[in-house]
Design a protein around this motif. Structure first.
Motif, PDB file in Angstrom:
ATOM      1  N   THR A   1       0.971  -8.539   5.744  1.00  0.00           N
ATOM      2  CA  THR A   1      -0.444  -8.495   6.138  1.00  0.00           C
ATOM      3  C   THR A   1      -0.936  -7.043   6.138  1.00  0.00           C
ATOM      4  OG1 THR A   1      -0.053  -8.183   8.524  1.00  0.00           O
ATOM      5  CG2 THR A   1      -0.076 -10.457   7.699  1.00  0.00           C
ATOM      6  N   MET A   2      -2.254  -6.874   6.052  1.00  0.00           N
ATOM      7  CA  MET A   2      -2.850  -5.543   6.101  1.00  0.00           C
ATOM      8  C   MET A   2      -2.647  -4.906   7.471  1.00  0.00           C
ATOM      9  SD  MET A   2      -4.201  -3.612   3.875  1.00  0.00           S
ATOM     10  CE  MET A   2      -4.161  -1.868   4.340  1.00  0.00           C
ATOM     11  N   GLU A   3      -2.630  -5.740   8.516  1.00  0.00           N
ATOM     12  CA  GLU A   3      -2.391  -5.205   9.870  1.00  0.00           C
ATOM     13  C   GLU A   3      -1.011  -4.559   9.959  1.00  0.00           C
ATOM     14  OE1 GLU A   3      -5.649  -8.002   9.951  1.00  0.00           O
ATOM     15  OE2 GLU A   3      -3.604  -8.240   9.189  1.00  0.00           O
ATOM     16  N   GLU A   4      -0.029  -5.164   9.307  1.00  0.00           N
ATOM     17  CA  GLU A   4       1.330  -4.595   9.306  1.00  0.00           C
ATOM     18  C   GLU A   4       1.384  -3.289   8.512  1.00  0.00           C
ATOM     19  OE1 GLU A   4       4.050  -8.657   9.647  1.00  0.00           O
ATOM     20  OE2 GLU A   4       3.304  -8.012   7.687  1.00  0.00           O
ATOM     21  N   ILE A   5       0.583  -3.204   7.455  1.00  0.00           N
ATOM     22  CA  ILE A   5       0.493  -1.948   6.689  1.00  0.00           C
ATOM     23  C   ILE A   5      -0.108  -0.847   7.553  1.00  0.00           C
ATOM     24  CG2 ILE A   5      -0.667  -0.806   4.759  1.00  0.00           C
ATOM     25  CD1 ILE A   5       1.551  -2.536   3.729  1.00  0.00           C
ATOM     26  N   ASP A   6      -1.191  -1.175   8.248  1.00  0.00           N
ATOM     27  CA  ASP A   6      -1.829  -0.193   9.136  1.00  0.00           C
ATOM     28  C   ASP A   6      -0.845   0.306  10.189  1.00  0.00           C
ATOM     29  OD1 ASP A   6      -4.194  -0.457   7.745  1.00  0.00           O
ATOM     30  OD2 ASP A   6      -5.072  -1.895   9.160  1.00  0.00           O
ATOM     31  N   GLN A   7      -0.058  -0.624  10.737  1.00  0.00           N
ATOM     32  CA  GLN A   7       0.931  -0.245  11.753  1.00  0.00           C
ATOM     33  C   GLN A   7       2.013   0.650  11.162  1.00  0.00           C
ATOM     34  OE1 GLN A   7       0.675  -1.103  15.149  1.00  0.00           O
ATOM     35  NE2 GLN A   7       2.207   0.544  15.218  1.00  0.00           N
TER      36      GLN A   7
ATOM     37  N   GLU B   1       3.077   8.264  10.936  1.00  0.00           N
ATOM     38  CA  GLU B   1       2.354   9.454  11.411  1.00  0.00           C
ATOM     39  C   GLU B   1       2.821   9.890  12.800  1.00  0.00           C
ATOM     40  OE1 GLU B   1      -1.605   8.038  10.988  1.00  0.00           O
ATOM     41  OE2 GLU B   1      -1.577   8.214   8.782  1.00  0.00           O
TER      42      GLU B   1
ATOM     43  N   TYR C   1       1.683   2.817   8.714  1.00  0.00           N
ATOM     44  CA  TYR C   1       1.137   4.174   8.594  1.00  0.00           C
ATOM     45  C   TYR C   1       1.068   4.871   9.949  1.00  0.00           C
ATOM     46  CZ  TYR C   1      -0.002   4.140   3.627  1.00  0.00           C
ATOM     47  OH  TYR C   1       0.087   4.141   2.251  1.00  0.00           O
ATOM     48  N   LYS C   2       0.673   4.126  10.981  1.00  0.00           N
ATOM     49  CA  LYS C   2       0.624   4.711  12.334  1.00  0.00           C
ATOM     50  C   LYS C   2       2.015   5.127  12.787  1.00  0.00           C
ATOM     51  CE  LYS C   2      -3.430   2.078  13.867  1.00  0.00           C
ATOM     52  NZ  LYS C   2      -3.889   0.942  14.706  1.00  0.00           N
ATOM     53  N   ASP C   3       2.994   4.254  12.582  1.00  0.00           N
ATOM     54  CA  ASP C   3       4.365   4.572  12.997  1.00  0.00           C
ATOM     55  C   ASP C   3       4.901   5.787  12.261  1.00  0.00           C
ATOM     56  OD1 ASP C   3       4.272   2.427  14.705  1.00  0.00           O
ATOM     57  OD2 ASP C   3       5.499   1.101  13.466  1.00  0.00           O
TER      58      ASP C   3
ATOM     59  N   ARG D   1       0.865  -1.177   0.000  1.00  0.00           N
ATOM     60  CA  ARG D   1       0.000   0.000   0.000  1.00  0.00           C
ATOM     61  C   ARG D   1       0.901   1.227   0.000  1.00  0.00           C
ATOM     62  NH1 ARG D   1      -2.871  -3.604  -0.796  1.00  0.00           N
ATOM     63  NH2 ARG D   1      -4.986  -4.034  -0.046  1.00  0.00           N
TER      64      ARG D   1
END
Length: 284
Positions: free
Chosen positions: A263-269, A275, A271-273, A256
């Motif tokens: 995994t998508m969860e790792e992608i979400d993490q 930001e 982006y959080k990291d 992404r």
């Protein structure tokens, strides 16, 4: 000889005033594991007092970028404190690993003077066990990269990483990636062997190449079957080719934007990291 599965035409995707062709991914080819993405910028000529390359600070995680400067230059800066200006013939290798913010722009001199520009950027995946490895960067000038010749000098090669015949590459890699830039005179032939379990990356930057009787023009990427070790490239005109191979990881790939994870969860993490500023300060 190793046979061709399919030949893929690079898709034209300009970025502002930057001529850009994308051999991968396209509508016909997602990736050649572990090679994820390839952009071909130029060739074009910039006038004096130009804006240069448009790649200001942006993050990456979970992969590596390999940038081939054929003409022009790149001024690199990243949140790990690395800075360099690499000119034509040079190569940059950046392991994003756990996360890095970098910018790839033109030098002040290039923006002032202008000139020819042609650059390739390749993204190489990292396996799950190395996704969060420590980031690093290395930029080498043309004269720092080993060269070798074949076919009585009709073929020369910059050996970037891994090994081509008996020549060791300039960059040590985490995952035994083999990469070379080939320069073939008309009629020049390269014969080499690639392990059966390695996937081949072969992109025609310039010229025209014949493989197994099939003629492949510039701006095309060849996808091979894994059926033979022997490979033969013959140049029908003066040609430049990006050539590489590696063992596939055969892992899930979730990409992404600038992040490539499993995994998508790792992608979400990721982006959080980013930001939250955990990938560093790009302006240090």
């Amino acid at each position: 000889m190793r046979t061709i599965r399919k030949v893929h035409k690079a898709e034209y995707r300009p970025i502002a005033d930057l001529i850009t062709y994308s051999p991968m991914p396209t509508r016909s080819l997602r990736m050649i594991d572990p090679f994820l993405f390839l952009n071909h910028h130029g060739p074009q000529k910039y006038l004096p007092n130009n804006n240069g390359l448009p790649f200001g600070p942006h993050p990456h995680r979970g992969m590596e970028t390999v940038t081939f400067i054929l003409e022009g230059d790149i001024a690199h800066k990243d949140s790990g404190g690395n800075k360099s200006v690499i000119e034509g013939g040079g190569v940059q290798w950046m392991t994003a690993g756990s996360g890095l913010i970098h910018s790839e722009v033109s030098s002040e001199e290039f923006k002032k003077q202008g000139g020819p520009l042609e650059i390739l950027q390749l993204w190489v995946n990292l396996p799950a066990k190395l996704k969060m490895t420590e980031p690093k960067y290395k930029g080498l000038k043309k004269e720092e990269i080993p060269q070798t010749t074949f076919d009585n000098g009709k073929v020369s090669a910059q050996v970037i990483s891994g090994k081509l015949q008996n020549e060791e590459g300039a960059f040590e890699t985490l995952t035994k990636i083999h990469l070379s830039t080939l320069f073939l005179k008309s009629g020049g032939v390269l014969e080499t062997k690639v392990p059966l379990d390695h996937n081949i990356l072969c992109y025609i930057i310039k010229g025209e190449i014949k493989i197994n009787g099939e003629i492949i023009p510039a701006l095309h990427l060849i996808e091979f079957n894994n059926d033979q070790e022997e490979l033969r490239l013959e140049a029908l005109s003066e040609s430049t080719v990006l050539f590489g191979h590696a063992k596939p990881f055969n892992e899930p790939v979730v990409a992404r934007g600038p992040f490539v994870m499993n995994t998508m969860e790792e992608i979400d993490q990721a982006y959080k990291d980013y930001e939250q500023g955990k990938m560093g300060d790009p302006y240090q």
